[in-house]
Enzyme design. Structure first.
Site, PDB file in Angstrom:
ATOM      1  CG  ASP A   1      -2.183   0.878   0.973  1.00 23.57           C
ATOM      2  OD1 ASP A   1      -2.115   1.742   0.067  1.00 23.57           O
ATOM      3  OD2 ASP A   1      -3.190   0.737   1.677  1.00 23.57           O
TER       4      ASP A   1
HETATM    5  C1  BGC Z   1      -5.036   3.222   0.482  1.00 25.02           C
HETATM    6  C2  BGC Z   1      -5.254   2.263  -0.658  1.00 25.02           C
HETATM    7  C3  BGC Z   1      -5.142   2.996  -1.959  1.00 25.02           C
HETATM    8  C4  BGC Z   1      -3.772   3.645  -2.033  1.00 25.02           C
HETATM    9  C5  BGC Z   1      -3.478   4.351  -3.344  1.00 25.02           C
HETATM   10  C6  BGC Z   1      -3.788   4.062   0.308  1.00 25.02           C
HETATM   11  O1  BGC Z   1      -3.719   5.098   1.223  1.00 25.02           O
HETATM   12  O2  BGC Z   1      -4.990   2.498   1.690  1.00 25.02           O
HETATM   13  O3  BGC Z   1      -6.484   1.627  -0.513  1.00 25.02           O
HETATM   14  O4  BGC Z   1      -5.362   2.128  -3.029  1.00 25.02           O
HETATM   15  O5  BGC Z   1      -3.683   4.593  -0.984  1.00 25.02           O
HETATM   16  O6  BGC Z   1      -4.122   5.549  -3.442  1.00 25.02           O
END
Ligand code: BGC
Length: 770
Positions: A268
């Site tokens: 993530d």
């Molecule tokens: C979130 C994800 C997301 C990623 C990209 C993160 O902060 O937890 O779910 O896909 O950001 O934007």
């Protein structure tokens, strides 16, 4: 670099292609592929990296021209011409926004959810996006957690159905042999256990025993992997003390060795470098080492691989073969997307807001609406046929094009939203016999000002029915948007209470990103519709239901009476001292009562264990009568085990089931069927959602009081009866067991020889399993 994506020998073509490419890559180029960057943040610094082949994927770049511009740098200017993959948080629609995933789950209609995902892929890929960071399949039992909006609720089975549906919809490709290029790769997140955060606070720690992880949290990921999901995303949380990006057990033992998945595993956002604040690693270099050892294959925006991997290889701490394994996954995904053959997206008019998508958005939003209460005011009849009657539209969510779209709508445009007010006005034009008054009373959901109450109350007094649009603004749910108080924000409940005093019938429509504790508000309304954040077409959908279309949504999460009950979910264990019926509540206790004089039951003093509304609940404009649940077949069994009949095990040998007079059957032929008749006893044709619940009442471990094992969405015309039948295999009744032997522990999946009870019911609360 010709690639055939259609031949019978596709798999070996794919392997040959990847091996050849890998053999020509330098270590720097390999590590380069393992970076995912958001170039918008620092284009000057990042574009040269693309030219050097040091970026595997870009994200948050939208538009065919811009994606192609960056793609040309990778394909035409880098040494090996390896294409980029453009990714984006495409969560519940791209331009056309469908209901938030929690609302989609409320449809209990995976087919519709799959169609929405397919149309979303059409829109997103038309501007170059080939990788969507969804579905989020974290089973969530805590409505304080803001991300409940992004998932499919509290149930493992329902979430698994939706997870597979979204993967199929996005990828639009047969899962075996990958005979045609994948349309848009799904990224199943967040692997794993993220949603069980302590106290519903985002990013917080989760403590989940292995068997619960496997019974409750992992099956939706497995369902998505089985549906062919091309990628998964690590979660932010520390699971049992170990953050997922460094979790070998999750990423290697389970994902690779047990599930045999070859999906790409991406971090993530910076979840690799987060190992430092987690307190796991002293610095980012150590974090890079922990992540690569746990086979986190691509680093989203964290730069730890870019900065430290080469050094770690040179120091002999990381083997190049570890890097190769990760790069293989990345190249495989690019290959299966057909990017080596067709790296560019046609620079044509993007697909957006087609008639088909808008119609589907209206249908899915309609099916997501759950009727929670109806004292007879719905559907609006006299108010829409009698041209003298007046409808008051009020509340802060009645005309909020942006807010009704919900969380994660980077590309959704409020200008295309049809709000409830607008939809009712359109209805007014077509039917020309309703009179609408609009007095919002509150400007936005958190508004605490009572300045406009008087105007709204005066308008209510002149009206025949009040439509009160309440809820939460979009920003109050989603990532990092947790709430400790889940009542309606601002002065909404106060305004509703004042309107209630007018004695006029009130329809409360709640547009929110989570289950809210609305007990007091329900009491102040004559009918209640829960519409979640319904997306672009929320207004027409709500209007369809208000004006006569029978609602068919069912709750995908238990609604608590008060926040202190959380976590409150239907498939809990019974405890040895279940709540008394009736429960002993605070005012039942005599003054001066002795310590144990009022019993020993598992309960809260302010409220019993019952929820405000149970999981699976939803009314419609007719009534359904359920017949007795019947067990028709025999139990599936393993060879040395006996079948079950009428919920009982074991039977004697001569009762063994036979298929066409033949015995033994193979395990996968063994199944039992459970059925029940359902009669539409009202005057309106409607959909019903019968749900099959199972309870195991004895066995190796204590089991939940009910578990969903199947559901159907069926149309039953007024006055007619339908029989629904569910089939269960022996495996469907199994669960994860654990045995501890000193310091060692072993887990295994098995079905006990035990007594099972089955109930086909309209919701978890109505299941007759006690
Ligand atoms: C979130 C994800 C997301 C990623 C990209 C993160 O902060 O937890 O779910 O896909 O950001 O934007």
């Amino acid at each position: 670099m010709a690639v055939c994506s259609c031949s019978k020998n596709n798999k070996s073509d794919e392997d040959r292609f990847i091996d050849d490419l890998l053999s020509r890559m330098t270590l720097e180029e390999k590590i380069g592929q393992m970076n995912q960057l958001d170039p918008e943040w620092d284009a000057e610094l990042k574009e040269p990296l693309i030219r050097e082949g040091k970026v595997g994927s870009i994200f948050n770049i939208v538009g065919a021209k811009e994606v192609n511009r960056l793609q040309r740098m990778a394909v035409e200017e880098s040494r090996l011409g390896i294409p980029l993959i453009a990714a984006r948080d495409v969560i519940h629609g791209f331009r056309t926004i469908y209901p938030i995933p929690l609302g989609q789950a409320a449809t209990w209609n995976p087919e519709l959810v799959e169609q929405a995902a397919a149309l979303t892929a059409d829109e997103a890929t038309s501007v170059g996006i080939r990788w969507a960071f969804s579905p989020m399949v974290d089973v969530a039992r805590d409505p304080r957690w803001g991300r409940v909006a992004e998932g499919y609720g509290e149930d493992t089975y329902l979430t698994s159905q939706m997870a597979a549906a979204v993967v199929r919809g996005y990828q639009q490709s047969p899962i075996t042999n990958h005979q045609s290029p994948i349309k848009m790769a799904a990224c199943v997140k967040h692997f794993a256990g993220y949603s069980a955060s302590e106290s519903g606070r985002d990013y917080n720690t989760t403590w989940i025993p292995e068997v619960q992880l496997r019974d409750v949290y992992l099956p939706p990921f497995k369902a998505a992997v089985d549906a062919g999901a091309m990628s998964l995303m690590c979660s932010f949380n520390a699971l049992n003390g170990l953050p997922s990006s460094a979790n070998k057990h999750l990423n290697i033992d389970i994902l690779r060795n047990e599930w045999h998945s070859d999906a790409l595993l991406v971090s993530d956002w910076g979840s690799g470098s987060d190992l430092v604040p987690h307190g796991l690693c002293a610095d980012k270099k150590e974090a890079a080492l922990r992540c690569i050892n746990a086979r986190m294959e691509m680093d989203m925006q964290g730069n730890i691989y870019y900065d430290y991997l080469a050094e770690l290889v040179q120091e002999g701490k990381v083997k190049e073969s570890q890097i190769d394994d990760c790069v293989r996954s990345i190249l495989r995904m690019k290959y299966r997307l057909g990017l080596f053959e067709n790296p560019y997206v046609p620079e044509e008019e993007p697909v957006a807001y087609t008639d088909e998508a808008l119609a589907l958005a209206s249908d899915i939003a309609t099916e997501s609406i759950v009727l929670l209460k109806n004292d007879g005011v719905l559907p609006l009849k006299s108010q829409i046929t009698n041209h003298k009657s007046q409808i008051l539209v009020c509340g802060p969510m009645a005309d909020q094009p942006r807010e009704q779209l919900g969380t994660w709508i980077f590309d959704g445009e409020p200008g295309h939203s049809v709000t409830p007010l607008e939809a009712l006005k359109q209805y007014q034009t077509t039917s020309n016999n309703i009179k609408l008054l609009f007095e919002p009373g509150l400007a936005y959901s958190r508004d605490k000002s009572t300045a406009n109450f008087a105007k709204t109350i005066a308008a209510a007094k002149k009206s025949d029915v009040i439509l009160f649009f309440a809820g939460e603004e979009a920003i109050l749910s989603g990532e990092a948007r947790c709430r400790a108080d889940i009542t309606l924000p601002g002065a909404q409940s106060a305004l509703l209470a004042e309107l209630h005093k007018t004695g006029k019938p009130i329809v409360l429509i709640v547009m929110a990103g989570r289950p809210l504790a609305i007990g007091a508000d329900v009491a102040n309304a004559d009918a209640v519709l829960y519409a979640f954040h319904g997306g672009t077409m929320a207004g027409p959908a709500i209007t369809r239901v208000l004006t006569g279309e029978a609602p068919s949504g069912r709750l995908p999460m238990t609604f608590p009476k008060m926040v202190g009950q959380i976590p409150l979910y239907y498939n809990r264990l019974n405890t040895g001292r279940p709540t008394y019926d009736p429960p002993v509540l605070i005012d039942d206790i005599p003054v001066g009562a002795k310590q144990f004089s009022v019993g020993y039951s598992s309960c809260w003093l302010e409220t019993a264990t019952e929820p405000l509304f149970p999981f699976g609940y939803g009314l419609t404009y007719t009534t359904f009568e359920y017949g007795e649940t019947k067990i028709n077949g025999q139990l599936p069994m393993t060879n040395d085990q006996l079948p079950m009949t009428n919920g009982q095990l074991p039977m004697t040998n001569d009762q063994l089931p036979m298929t066409n007079g033949q015995l033994p059957m193979t395990n996968d032929q063994l199944s039992m069927s459970i059925s029940c008749s359902i009669t539409n006893t009202g005057k309106t044709d409607a959909y019903d959602v019968p749900q099959l619940y199972v309870r195991q009442v004895s066995g190796d471990f204590a089991r939940p009081i009910a578990e969903l094992k199947g559901f159907q969405k069926i149309f039953i015309p007024a006055g007619e009866t339908r029989t629904v039948t569910f089939t269960l295999s022996r495996e469907d009744l199994g669960y994860w067991h654990e045995e501890k032997d000193g310091f060692n522990s072993r887990v295994w999946f098995a079905t006990d020889e035990a007594e099972f009870r089955f109930s086909i019911a309209p919701n978890a609360g109505a299941a007759q399993l006690r």
